[in-house]
Design an enzyme around this catalytic site. Structure first.
Site, PDB file in Angstrom:
ATOM      1  N   TYR A 199       0.846  -1.191   0.000  1.00 30.20           N
ATOM      2  CA  TYR A 199       0.000   0.000   0.000  1.00 30.20           C
ATOM      3  C   TYR A 199       0.880   1.239   0.000  1.00 30.20           C
ATOM      4  O   TYR A 199       1.814   1.345   0.798  1.00 30.20           O
ATOM      5  CB  TYR A 199      -0.887   0.004   1.248  1.00 30.20           C
ATOM      6  CG  TYR A 199      -1.812   1.196   1.366  1.00 30.20           C
ATOM      7  CD1 TYR A 199      -2.823   1.412   0.426  1.00 30.20           C
ATOM      8  CD2 TYR A 199      -1.700   2.090   2.424  1.00 30.20           C
ATOM      9  CE1 TYR A 199      -3.683   2.502   0.540  1.00 30.20           C
ATOM     10  CE2 TYR A 199      -2.565   3.181   2.545  1.00 30.20           C
ATOM     11  CZ  TYR A 199      -3.550   3.382   1.603  1.00 30.20           C
ATOM     12  OH  TYR A 199      -4.399   4.460   1.722  1.00 30.20           O
ATOM     13  N   ASP A 238       9.210   2.704   0.359  1.00 33.05           N
ATOM     14  CA  ASP A 238       8.127   3.375   1.069  1.00 33.05           C
ATOM     15  C   ASP A 238       8.267   2.994   2.540  1.00 33.05           C
ATOM     16  O   ASP A 238       7.857   1.909   2.959  1.00 33.05           O
ATOM     17  CB  ASP A 238       6.773   2.949   0.496  1.00 33.05           C
ATOM     18  CG  ASP A 238       5.605   3.592   1.249  1.00 33.05           C
ATOM     19  OD1 ASP A 238       5.856   4.260   2.281  1.00 33.05           O
ATOM     20  OD2 ASP A 238       4.459   3.417   0.809  1.00 33.05           O
ATOM     21  N   LYS A 287       3.760   8.642   9.420  1.00 37.24           N
ATOM     22  CA  LYS A 287       3.489   7.999  10.709  1.00 37.24           C
ATOM     23  C   LYS A 287       4.454   8.437  11.816  1.00 37.24           C
ATOM     24  O   LYS A 287       4.246   9.501  12.395  1.00 37.24           O
ATOM     25  CB  LYS A 287       3.417   6.480  10.508  1.00 37.24           C
ATOM     26  CG  LYS A 287       2.250   6.132   9.553  1.00 37.24           C
ATOM     27  CD  LYS A 287       1.930   4.674   9.363  1.00 37.24           C
ATOM     28  CE  LYS A 287       0.621   4.529   8.595  1.00 37.24           C
ATOM     29  NZ  LYS A 287       0.690   3.791   7.348  1.00 37.24           N
TER      30      LYS A 287
HETATM   31  C1  PLP Z   1       0.042   4.297   5.989  1.00 35.46           C
HETATM   32  C2  PLP Z   1       0.844   4.106   4.767  1.00 35.46           C
HETATM   33  C3  PLP Z   1       0.766   5.003   3.684  1.00 35.46           C
HETATM   34  C4  PLP Z   1      -0.230   6.128   3.635  1.00 35.46           C
HETATM   35  O1  PLP Z   1      -0.025   7.064   4.645  1.00 35.46           O
HETATM   36  P1  PLP Z   1      -1.245   8.023   5.094  1.00 35.46           P
HETATM   37  O2  PLP Z   1      -0.608   8.938   6.084  1.00 35.46           O
HETATM   38  O3  PLP Z   1      -2.291   7.123   5.670  1.00 35.46           O
HETATM   39  O4  PLP Z   1      -1.710   8.722   3.875  1.00 35.46           O
HETATM   40  C5  PLP Z   1       1.617   4.814   2.621  1.00 35.46           C
HETATM   41  N1  PLP Z   1       2.508   3.813   2.611  1.00 35.46           N
HETATM   42  C6  PLP Z   1       2.608   2.925   3.620  1.00 35.46           C
HETATM   43  C7  PLP Z   1       3.640   1.841   3.563  1.00 35.46           C
HETATM   44  C8  PLP Z   1       1.770   3.033   4.731  1.00 35.46           C
HETATM   45  O5  PLP Z   1       1.846   2.135   5.707  1.00 35.46           O
END
Ligand code: PLP
Length: 433
Positions: free
Chosen positions: A149, A244, A272
């Site tokens: 994701y 990511d 995060k």
């Molecule tokens: C949570 C997440 C996102 C998206 O971040 P948001 O702050 O929810 O938009 C993108 N990449 C990874 C790996 C994530 O865990």
């Protein structure tokens, strides 16, 4: 043994009212508990390793706001600094010195990052990094992995893991086929498939983006050689490698998963943890690539609230706390004790289970395993996971409401919390076997 005494009547009333106000009653889909067929718990407050709901029930929390609460919820030092900073205002829309401080900390910590741009969420960071990959290479295609994701931007909503998967949407309506036509997918840990994609699309692939440890298809680790192989393949093909690290950044180690594995990407996205509970995302990497970002270069990207002092201050304090000697040893020991206890408890009652942990991130699947990619993850028994989730809630443990999410621990999780959690698992497994 069964303790179906959990009273969640106020949660249910509030969630019921929310249905008519917000789609599905929530601001983000996975909170709706659809994939565990349950009623969501409405929180009242959080502190340390605990959350309290509006009915007064207390839970040991293994979500930690989906990652940011790595020092424990509402850490007193983070709260203090926020109270100080807020006196000067919440957003300037002008440069502030705290941006330099956090930028310097991120650059010092994360091996690939020589320059950084702050945004407001992980989604924003991933959207921007994709534009940057294309701007820098002059190529349009991108390779992502099934189950990974990268936020909810159009180009990434192809085989995008947990939130999308559990809603049963293979893709999302509203995403034009023309947009995702440039998004190529391969199975995680499938180096040969990536090799084939490069061969089929010569000089057309801008780069490869991945979660260096997957947290959005359940918890899946890269096999030895996978990350190294991607590093070589991208280099050979004039493409960029993007980690990511929105989930893994400052969670797997102070330098993220890239420091842990010793594989250095060209660009990195974060989110995060670096916001310490406030909305922050970031992308960074090699200076020659980052110099393409506006106003240094031609690639446009902007944000009204980006780099605001409140968010920067929470991020700075959180990183300071994490940087203290022993933080990551403690996180790793806590998490390992937890996952070992969970696996042993399942085996005692003969339930199939596979799982593991790295630093403050863990996960398990209710199947024999091994699980190396999303396809294999789907072999897990998600109906049984739903019952497990409910049984754990009744025993005061708040797990992610989906079989396809990772779990998170924090510096606030004590040995007593872990022991209580493992006991709850032992009882719950016996109930659902
Ligand atoms: C949570 C997440 C996102 C998206 O971040 P948001 O702050 O929810 O938009 C993108 N990449 C990874 C790996 C994530 O865990």
């Amino acid at each position: 043994m069964t303790t179906s005494t959990l009273n969640t009547s106020r949660s249910q009333a509030i969630f019921g009212a929310a249905q008519g106000l917000m789609p599905g009653g929530v601001s983000s889909p996975v909170r709706a508990f659809q994939s565990v067929s349950g009623h969501p718990i409405v929180f009242d407050r959080v502190k340390g390793s605990y959350a309290w709901d509006v009915d007064g029930n207390k839970y040991i929390d293994y979500i930690g706001s989906w990652g940011p609460a790595i020092c424990g919820h509402a850490h007193p030092e983070v709260i203090n600094v926020l109270q100080e900073v807020i006196e000067k205002g919440t957003s300037f829309g002008a440069p502030c010195a705290l941006e330099n401080t956090l930028a310097k900390m991120v650059i010092d910590a994360v091996p690939s990052v020589e320059m950084v741009r702050f945004v407001n969420s992980g989604t924003e960071a991933c959207m921007a990094v994709l534009r940057l990959m294309r701007a820098y290479t002059g190529r349009d295609k991108v390779i992502k992995f099934e189950g990974c994701y990268h936020g909810h931007a159009d180009m990434f909503l192809v085989k995008a893991g947990s939130g999308v998967a559990t809603l049963g949407l293979p893709d999302s309506p509203g995403v034009p086929r023309s947009t995702t036509a440039n998004t190529l997918t391969a199975p995680y840990n499938g180096l040969e498939a990536v090799k084939a994609l490069f061969a089929e699309n010569p000089d057309a692939i801008s780069g490869v983006i991945l979660e260096p440890i997957v947290g959005n298809a359940g918890f899946i680790q890269p096999e030895p050689g996978f990350l190294e192989g991607l590093r070589e393949l991208t280099k050979e093909n004039g493409a960029l490698l993007i980690f990511d690290e929105v989930m893994t950044g400052f969670r797997i180690s102070y330098g993220g998963a890239q420091a842990h594995f010793g594989v250095i990407p060209d660009l990195t996205t974060m989110g995060k943890v670096i916001g310490g509970g406030l909305p922050v995302g970031a992308y960074g990497g090699r200076a020659d690539i980052m110099q393409m970002v506006s106003p240094a270069g031609p690639m446009y990207q902007a944000g009204t609230l980006s780099g605001n002092p409140l968010a920067m201050a929470a991020g700075i304090k959180t990183l300071e706390l994490l940087k203290q000697t022993g933080s990551y040893d403690k996180l790793a020991a806590t998490t390992e004790k937890l996952i070992t206890g969970i696996k042993d408890a399942a085996k005692e009652v003969g339930l199939p289970i596979t799982g593991g942990s790295v630093s403050a991130m863990f996960g398990f699947f209710l199947c024999e395993g091994p699980v190396r990619n999303f396809e294999e993850a789907k072999a897990t028994d998600s109906e049984r996971f739903g019952r497990l989730h409910r049984a754990m809630l009744e025993r005061g443990v708040y797990l992610a409401p989906s079989a396809f999410e990772a779990g998170f621990t924090s510096l606030a999780h004590s040995d007593t919390d872990i022991d209580a959690t493992v006991s709850a698992f032992r009882e719950s497994f016996a109930e659902i076997v």
